[in-house]
Design a protein around this motif. Structure first.
Motif, short mmCIF file in Angstrom:
data_model
loop_
_atom_site.label_atom_id
_atom_site.label_comp_id
_atom_site.label_asym_id
_atom_site.label_seq_id
_atom_site.Cartn_x
_atom_site.Cartn_y
_atom_site.Cartn_z
N ASN A 24 -9.73 11.77 1.23
CA ASN A 24 -10.10 10.99 2.42
C ASN A 24 -9.52 9.57 2.33
N LEU A 25 -9.60 8.97 1.14
CA LEU A 25 -9.04 7.62 0.93
C LEU A 25 -7.54 7.61 1.17
N VAL A 26 -6.83 8.58 0.57
CA VAL A 26 -5.37 8.62 0.70
C VAL A 26 -4.97 8.85 2.16
N ASP A 27 -5.66 9.75 2.85
CA ASP A 27 -5.35 10.02 4.26
C ASP A 27 -5.53 8.75 5.10
N PHE A 32 0.82 -1.21 0.00
CA PHE A 32 0.00 0.00 0.00
C PHE A 32 0.86 1.26 0.00
N ARG A 33 1.97 1.23 0.72
CA ARG A 33 2.84 2.41 0.78
C ARG A 33 3.41 2.74 -0.59
N VAL A 34 3.92 1.74 -1.29
CA VAL A 34 4.58 1.97 -2.59
C VAL A 34 3.57 2.06 -3.73
N ASN A 35 2.71 1.05 -3.84
CA ASN A 35 1.82 0.96 -5.00
C ASN A 35 0.66 1.94 -4.96
N VAL A 36 0.27 2.39 -3.75
CA VAL A 36 -0.86 3.32 -3.64
C VAL A 36 -0.36 4.74 -3.35
N TYR A 37 0.29 4.89 -2.19
CA TYR A 37 0.74 6.24 -1.81
C TYR A 37 1.80 6.77 -2.78
N GLY A 38 2.73 5.92 -3.19
CA GLY A 38 3.76 6.35 -4.15
C GLY A 38 3.15 6.82 -5.47
N THR A 39 2.11 6.12 -5.92
CA THR A 39 1.42 6.52 -7.16
C THR A 39 0.74 7.87 -6.98
#
Length: 614
Positions: free
Chosen positions: A576-579, A377-384
């Motif tokens: 809201n999702l990203v937070d 989640f950190r790399v594939n979601v937040y990094g994106t």
């Protein structure tokens, strides 16, 4: 420079002699009449040589000359004739009234001079061939399958490097070519007759020189060849060669990628060049399997700058070294950084201001991400999110997100994290000047962590080869072909569309393992055992490219589809999702992450498993 001056003196002498011959041809024994036209004999050859010089004829290395280098001599000679006519006519009218040249004399001089210059170059080429003839490796006899452009280029390479062997003949299924010759090498017959010619001429090596051949075409050709009697090699697929000139270094053994991965892939390079050439291109995950191939293909399209970003310094070093060797004139900027480091990414976007971003950086190993869900989640979601947000803030023209078929009805944390990446890109694209695109595709042959290198290592050790389930199927395409379609899809990108690549028919992993064992010279289940180990956590038996609720539209490329839009988050929902994801990752709140998965990807069956996650 010394060599150029020597050639210019020789060419001056040739045109001088040609002028005398032209006078004799025009006036025969009338020497009194000839004297009227003798004055231009010094000026005419000088102008001709000057035109040859400005057309860069003296820059060629003539021992490697082909028809391409000879044609400009003819064009330059007739251009010189026209320029001479105006110069001599101008001199006659202004300074020297008796400075005259008949039109026929000038024409014959230009024609004869160009013929003699071409003859001198051909003589030099022949002399060089004769001098190097003693180095020919007469022990290695080669047969080339395919008398097209690639086969001819390959023949020329063998002619230039005779120590690598001698080409005895061509084979081609075009009957109109059979019996004819290319560079004095005969097209002997059809592909099906290969073993007849192997035995007749004691051939040591057969080379398949058809880069555009599909997997089925290659299989048909390979079936004709008895590899116990002759070594079989091939040129790689067309997208591995790209715009590079074919050389002996491209020749390699036939491998499983050739038998399974070569699709009939066509792309419009004009459309791709439109957004690549003379632009600043940033590739994340540039040291990985997909990222490095994006770098290779982008580099061939002459960007203004190529920014290669990765977290691992070794992989970035290796792809940078390779690119600098292949494209010495290209400006390459190596960047070490983590896509989840917002401060670092903002610094990079601010300094280099890329025009196009290809986001290939990701964690992709399914079983490992089941154990390390917060990293996924950190790399594939937040990094994106960080990359896409910076792209908008710093006016990036185009952003291409590399997704996966595992994002459809995801059963794994890796697939789920990539699906969240798609959700983020689509939401950010709604009110943005940046053109966003998402490209989904299946497995690529030979990527790091894929079954191909694993099977190769198992076969090298003597087995067993481990297959999870005999029913398991996967889509496969070679990395160069998949990347070529990614670049093409990038030209279609506009408003966060999801592009899906048609990967062809799915392949049974069991069949793949057996083909690889046979290619290595062993018999499956006899020399090397196949063991079934059971499906691993997060794996599917069959991969999907579309959700049941998704409809697709055809594009101009038959292998690329666009999914019709469905619900897209607004910016408040996205923030809201990203937070929430950032908070869950920091606190390792697996329960909250599972709630987010259930809320935003209800069709998926993936859940973080507390018993194995950490």
């Amino acid at each position: 420079m010394k060599r150029k001056i020597q050639l210019m003196i020789i060419d001056y002498a040739i045109f001088f002699l040609s002028y005398l011959i032209a006078l004799i041809f025009r006036f025969q024994n009338d020497f009194i009449e000839m004297q009227k036209y003798i004055l231009p004999i010094t000026v005419f050859p000088l102008v001709m040589v000057a035109v040859l010089y400005f057309n860069k004829i003296y820059d060629y290395v003539w021992r490697f000359a082909t028809l391409k280098e000879i044609k400009p001599i003819i064009y330059s000679s007739f251009l010189g004739y026209i320029i001479n006519f105006f110069i001599i006519e101008g001199l006659r009218r202004t300074f020297i009234p008796n400075f005259i040249i008949p039109i026929t004399v000038g024409f014959i001089t230009a024609l004869l001079g160009s013929i003699l210059i071409i003859f001198s170059r051909v003589w030099w080429f022949s002399k060089h061939k004769k001098d190097t003839g003693n180095n020919i490796n007469n022990n290695k006899k080669i047969l080339i399958i395919g008398a097209g452009d690639a086969g001819v280029e390959l023949l020329e390479e063998f002619i230039k490097h005779p120590s690598f062997g001698k080409v005895i003949g061509f084979l081609d299924d075009d009957e109109s070519k059979i019996g004819r010759k290319i560079r004095d090498v005969e097209i002997l017959g059809k592909t099906s007759e290969v073993m007849n010619f192997v035995e007749k001429y004691n051939i040591n090596e057969v080379i398949i020189a058809i880069p555009s051949a599909t997997s089925d075409q290659l299989k048909r050709i390979i079936d004709y060849v008895d590899t116990k009697k002759v070594r079989l090699k091939t040129l790689p697929g067309i997208f591995e060669i790209l715009n590079n000139k074919i050389s002996l270094g491209f020749i390699r053994d036939v491998n499983i990628e050739d038998l399974l991965g070569r699709k009939e892939v066509k792309v419009n390079f004009d459309e791709i060049e439109y957004y690549i050439t003379d632009n600043k291109i940033l590739v994340t995950g540039a040291g990985g399997s997909i990222g490095s191939e994006i770098c290779r293909q982008v580099a061939a399209l002459k960007p203004q700058e190529l920014l290669i970003l990765g977290r691992g310094e070794n992989s970035i070093f290796h792809i940078s070294k390779e690119l600098k060797e292949k494209f010495p004139d290209l400006k390459i900027i190596e960047i070490i950084g983590d896509v989840t480091d917002n401060f670092r990414m903002e610094q990079i976007f601010k300094k280099f201001k890329p025009d196009v971003v290809f986001h290939a950086a990701a964690h992709k190993h399914v079983p490992l991400m089941e154990k390390n869900p917060t990293e996924a989640f950190r790399v594939n979601v937040y990094g994106t999110y960080i990359l896409a947000k910076n792209s908008i803030d710093y006016n990036v023209k185009r952003f291409i997100y590399i997704s996966t078929d595992k994002a459809i009805n995801p059963t794994s944390i890796m697939g789920t994290s990539k699906r969240f990446g798609e959700i983020i890109i689509r939401a950010l694209s709604k009110n943005s000047n940046t053109k966003f695109g998402i490209v989904r595709f299946g497995n690529v042959l030979g990527s790091r962590g894929s079954v191909i290198p694993i099977f190769q290592e198992q076969i090298r050790k003597g087995g067993p080869v481990t297959v999870t389930d005999p029913r398991m199927k996967r889509y496969f395409m070679t990395i160069p072909e998949a990347v070529a379609l990614v670049l093409q899809a990038g030209s279609f990108a506009n408003n966060g569309e999801v592009f899906v690549l048609n990967m062809g028919e799915p392949v049974l992993i069991d069949k793949l393992a057996r083909e690889m064992i046979r290619l290595s010279g062993y018999i499956p289940d006899q020399d090397i055992k196949i063991v079934y180990t059971g499906i691993r956590p997060g794996e599917k038996l069959y991969e999907e490219l579309f959700l049941d609720s998704e409809e697709f539209i055809k594009t101009d490329n038959e292998r690329i589809y666009i999914l019709k839009s469905n619900d897209i988050l607004d910016l408040n929902q996205l923030n809201n999702l990203v937070d929430n994801i950032i908070s869950c990752v920091k606190e390792k709140d697996f329960d909250k992450l599972n709630e987010l998965i259930e809320k935003y990807i209800p069709e998926g069956t993936s859940k973080i498993k507390r018993d194995i996650a950490y």
